[in-house]
Design an enzyme around this catalytic site. Structure first.
Site, short mmCIF file in Angstrom:
data_model
loop_
_atom_site.label_atom_id
_atom_site.label_comp_id
_atom_site.label_asym_id
_atom_site.label_seq_id
_atom_site.Cartn_x
_atom_site.Cartn_y
_atom_site.Cartn_z
N ASN A 41 0.86 -1.19 0.00
CA ASN A 41 0.00 0.00 0.00
C ASN A 41 0.89 1.24 0.00
O ASN A 41 1.49 1.56 1.01
CB ASN A 41 -0.90 -0.03 1.25
CG ASN A 41 -1.71 1.23 1.41
OD1 ASN A 41 -1.85 2.02 0.47
ND2 ASN A 41 -2.25 1.45 2.61
N GLY A 63 2.37 2.05 10.80
CA GLY A 63 3.31 3.16 10.67
C GLY A 63 4.01 3.53 11.97
O GLY A 63 4.63 4.59 12.06
N HIS A 107 -9.59 1.01 4.97
CA HIS A 107 -8.30 1.22 5.65
C HIS A 107 -8.50 2.15 6.85
O HIS A 107 -9.31 3.09 6.79
CB HIS A 107 -7.28 1.80 4.66
CG HIS A 107 -5.88 1.76 5.19
ND1 HIS A 107 -5.41 2.67 6.11
CD2 HIS A 107 -4.86 0.91 4.95
CE1 HIS A 107 -4.15 2.37 6.41
NE2 HIS A 107 -3.79 1.30 5.72
N LYS A 151 0.04 4.25 -0.25
CA LYS A 151 -0.67 5.40 0.34
C LYS A 151 -0.50 6.64 -0.55
O LYS A 151 -0.40 6.50 -1.77
CB LYS A 151 -0.18 5.67 1.76
CG LYS A 151 -0.16 4.41 2.63
CD LYS A 151 -0.02 4.70 4.09
CE LYS A 151 0.21 3.41 4.84
NZ LYS A 151 0.07 3.54 6.28
N SER A 173 3.41 -2.25 10.41
CA SER A 173 4.86 -2.24 10.65
C SER A 173 5.56 -3.54 10.24
O SER A 173 6.47 -4.01 10.91
CB SER A 173 5.17 -1.88 12.10
OG SER A 173 4.76 -0.56 12.37
N GLU A 228 -6.88 4.54 7.92
CA GLU A 228 -6.68 5.97 7.62
C GLU A 228 -7.92 6.57 6.96
O GLU A 228 -8.24 7.75 7.15
CB GLU A 228 -5.42 6.14 6.74
CG GLU A 228 -4.16 5.88 7.57
CD GLU A 228 -2.99 5.33 6.79
OE1 GLU A 228 -2.98 5.37 5.55
OE2 GLU A 228 -2.04 4.83 7.45
N GLU A 266 -5.32 -5.13 10.56
CA GLU A 266 -4.31 -4.09 10.75
C GLU A 266 -4.60 -3.34 12.05
O GLU A 266 -5.37 -2.37 12.04
CB GLU A 266 -4.34 -3.11 9.59
CG GLU A 266 -4.07 -3.75 8.24
CD GLU A 266 -3.54 -2.73 7.25
OE1 GLU A 266 -2.43 -2.93 6.77
OE2 GLU A 266 -4.21 -1.72 7.00
#
Ligand code: PEP
Length: 235
Positions: free
Chosen positions: A7, A165, A89, A9, A195, A91, A159
């Site tokens: 991904n 991250g 996701h 991003k 991660s 985010e 996730e």
């Protein structure tokens, strides 16, 4: 078969994206998927043509066409012969306020147009610390798939938000436990994300219920992502 997905991003210039796409190794054994920013997706698809690498987008909207400035739809993605879409996701949930209801509508659209989907779920640190991780993930899964009975094209990415991250990955045992739990709700492939790097990939991938990896930061460096692809070949 393992699934290794990157991904990207909202990263990389067009030139950098081209260079990265040109450098990614393919696999005859495992499924490799790239999620570049959607504006680069067609070019990336062209670059990896013939290499057994799939390409997808990081998000879609739940309508086909219309006055939804800035959005792209499942039918558009399908019409460009792209393979995959990421849905839900963390985010998107956090910065774009995507609710489980919105995620459910997006998933329905992606399935309607026969796109392959990676549906992302995962608890926050606070939820884990309050022993809510399993309940939260169960609710996210059940609400996302509500009203759907054919999930052949769907995979889940577990996730944990606290691992994305941050450099702190879930331990292989923590991830495996959650993957087993998810598979008891719905028996489809479950990827781990959060991660992942070339150092923890082998142990994570070795777990019984981990079918693959969804990789953010480490997918932006060709040598690291390729190393993870090589690690998956060993299993
Ligand atoms: C992700 O974006 O899905 C992700 C897991 O990111 P990172 O690997 O950087 O934690």
């Amino acid at each position: 078969m393992k699934i290794i997905a990157g991904n990207w991003k909202m990263n990389l210039t067009f030139d950098q994206a081209n260079t990265l796409a040109n450098s990614i190794k393919s696999s005859n054994k495992n499924e490799i998927i790239l999620f570049p920013p959607s504006i680069y997706a067609l070019k990336v698809k062209e670059i990896v043509k013939g290499k057994n690498i799939k390409v997808g987008v990081q998000n879609i909207f739940y309508e086909d066409f219309g006055a939804y400035t800035g959005e792209i739809s499942a039918i558009m993605v399908k019409s460009m012969d792209l393979d995959y879409v990421l849905i839900g996701h963390s985010e998107r949930r956090k910065y774009f306020f995507e609710s489980d209801e919105i995620i459910n509508k997006k998933l329905k659209k992606a399935i309607e147009y026969n796109l392959d989907v990676i549906l992302c779920v995962g608890e926050t640190l606070e939820e884990r610390e309050n022993n809510k991780a399993f309940e939260v993930v169960k609710n996210q899964v059940l609400r996302a798939i509500e009203g759907l009975n054919n999930l052949n094209n769907v995979k889940i990415a577990y996730e944990p938000v606290w691992a994305i991250g941050t450099g702190i990955n879930a331990t292989p045992e923590q991830a495996n436990e959650m993957h087993q739990f998810i598979k008891e709700i719905i028996n489809i492939p479950v990827l781990y994300g959060g991660s992942v790097n070339e150092k923890n990939a082998y142990e994570l991938l070795s777990q019984e219920f981990i079918d693959g990896l969804l990789i953010g930061g480490a997918s932006l460096k060709a040598e690291i992502f390729n190393k993870i692809i090589e690690i998956a070949e060993l299993l």
